[in-house]
Scaffold this motif. Sequence first.
Motif, short mmCIF file in Angstrom:
data_model
loop_
_atom_site.label_atom_id
_atom_site.label_comp_id
_atom_site.label_asym_id
_atom_site.label_seq_id
_atom_site.Cartn_x
_atom_site.Cartn_y
_atom_site.Cartn_z
N LEU A 1 35.39 42.33 42.25
CA LEU A 1 36.48 41.56 41.70
C LEU A 1 37.06 40.68 42.80
N ALA A 2 37.41 39.44 42.47
CA ALA A 2 37.92 38.50 43.48
C ALA A 2 39.26 37.91 43.07
N GLY A 3 40.07 38.68 42.40
CA GLY A 3 41.38 38.22 41.98
C GLY A 3 41.89 39.09 40.86
N PRO A 4 43.05 38.75 40.34
CA PRO A 4 43.63 39.57 39.27
C PRO A 4 42.89 39.42 37.94
N VAL A 5 42.98 40.46 37.15
CA VAL A 5 42.44 40.46 35.79
C VAL A 5 43.56 40.00 34.87
N ASP A 6 43.23 39.09 33.96
CA ASP A 6 44.22 38.56 33.03
C ASP A 6 43.67 38.71 31.61
N GLY A 7 44.37 39.46 30.78
CA GLY A 7 43.88 39.67 29.43
C GLY A 7 45.00 39.74 28.42
N HIS A 8 44.65 39.40 27.21
CA HIS A 8 45.56 39.57 26.08
C HIS A 8 44.73 39.57 24.81
N HIS A 9 45.29 40.16 23.78
CA HIS A 9 44.62 40.32 22.50
C HIS A 9 43.23 40.88 22.72
N GLU A 10 42.21 40.21 22.33
CA GLU A 10 40.83 40.72 22.45
C GLU A 10 40.01 39.86 23.42
N GLN A 11 40.64 39.48 24.55
CA GLN A 11 39.93 38.68 25.55
C GLN A 11 40.47 38.97 26.94
N VAL A 12 39.60 38.79 27.93
CA VAL A 12 39.97 39.02 29.32
C VAL A 12 39.24 38.01 30.19
N ARG A 13 39.92 37.56 31.25
CA ARG A 13 39.29 36.64 32.19
C ARG A 13 39.48 37.19 33.60
N PHE A 14 38.49 36.89 34.46
CA PHE A 14 38.54 37.39 35.83
C PHE A 14 37.55 36.62 36.70
N THR A 15 37.85 36.59 37.98
CA THR A 15 36.96 35.97 38.96
C THR A 15 36.26 37.09 39.71
N TRP A 16 34.98 36.90 39.96
CA TRP A 16 34.16 37.87 40.68
C TRP A 16 33.41 37.16 41.79
N GLU A 17 32.88 37.95 42.71
CA GLU A 17 32.04 37.40 43.75
C GLU A 17 30.86 38.33 43.99
N LEU A 18 29.80 37.75 44.52
CA LEU A 18 28.57 38.47 44.83
C LEU A 18 28.21 38.19 46.27
N GLY A 19 27.99 39.25 47.02
CA GLY A 19 27.60 39.08 48.42
C GLY A 19 27.31 40.43 49.04
N PRO A 20 27.04 40.44 50.34
CA PRO A 20 26.83 41.71 51.02
C PRO A 20 28.10 42.55 50.96
N ALA A 21 27.94 43.86 50.96
CA ALA A 21 29.10 44.75 50.84
C ALA A 21 30.14 44.49 51.92
N ASP A 22 29.70 44.10 53.09
CA ASP A 22 30.63 43.91 54.21
C ASP A 22 30.66 42.46 54.70
N GLY A 23 30.37 41.52 53.81
CA GLY A 23 30.33 40.14 54.23
C GLY A 23 30.88 39.19 53.20
N PRO A 24 30.86 37.91 53.54
CA PRO A 24 31.41 36.90 52.62
C PRO A 24 30.54 36.71 51.39
N ALA A 25 31.16 36.23 50.34
CA ALA A 25 30.46 36.01 49.07
C ALA A 25 29.48 34.86 49.17
N LEU A 26 28.31 35.04 48.57
CA LEU A 26 27.33 33.96 48.44
C LEU A 26 27.53 33.22 47.13
N VAL A 27 27.99 33.95 46.09
CA VAL A 27 28.20 33.39 44.77
C VAL A 27 29.59 33.80 44.30
N VAL A 28 30.30 32.88 43.67
CA VAL A 28 31.61 33.17 43.08
C VAL A 28 31.58 32.65 41.65
N GLY A 29 32.07 33.46 40.74
CA GLY A 29 32.09 33.06 39.35
C GLY A 29 33.36 33.48 38.64
#
Length: 118
Positions: free
Chosen positions: A65-93
């Motif tokens: 997870l790369a930020g807060p989770v925001d949800g209401h009703h039947e939907q949720v939005r969030f930012t995530w990242e992918l990278g090495p466990a101990d390193g910077p993100a290669l991909v952010v979505g």
Amino acid sequence: MNDLVSRYLEIWNTTDAAARAAAIGGLFTEQVRYVDPLMDVTGHGALDAGIAAVQAQFPGMVFRLAGPVDGHHEQVRFTWELGPADGPALVVGFDVATLEHGRINGVYGFLDKVPAAI
């Protein structure tokens, strides 16, 4: 919603095929549709195959997870990242998930940062 997103990201990090399939069955509706710029799949099996393909493309990387989770009703939005466990993100979505009776029935993903080689 925080727990749901945590479970969602854990599925993307689960490399054991049987455990991942079981977790997908518990969190997603049967006809879940997942759409992002690189993948458009429907159903548990296709989602599982898509996750396995991402794991093969980025071996040893973890989703987090790369930020807060925001949800209401039947939907949720969030930012995530992918990278090495101990390193910077290669991909952010950024994902928006829609729910049906507490289970995810749709995911609409956007890629904000990607390596040039994708």
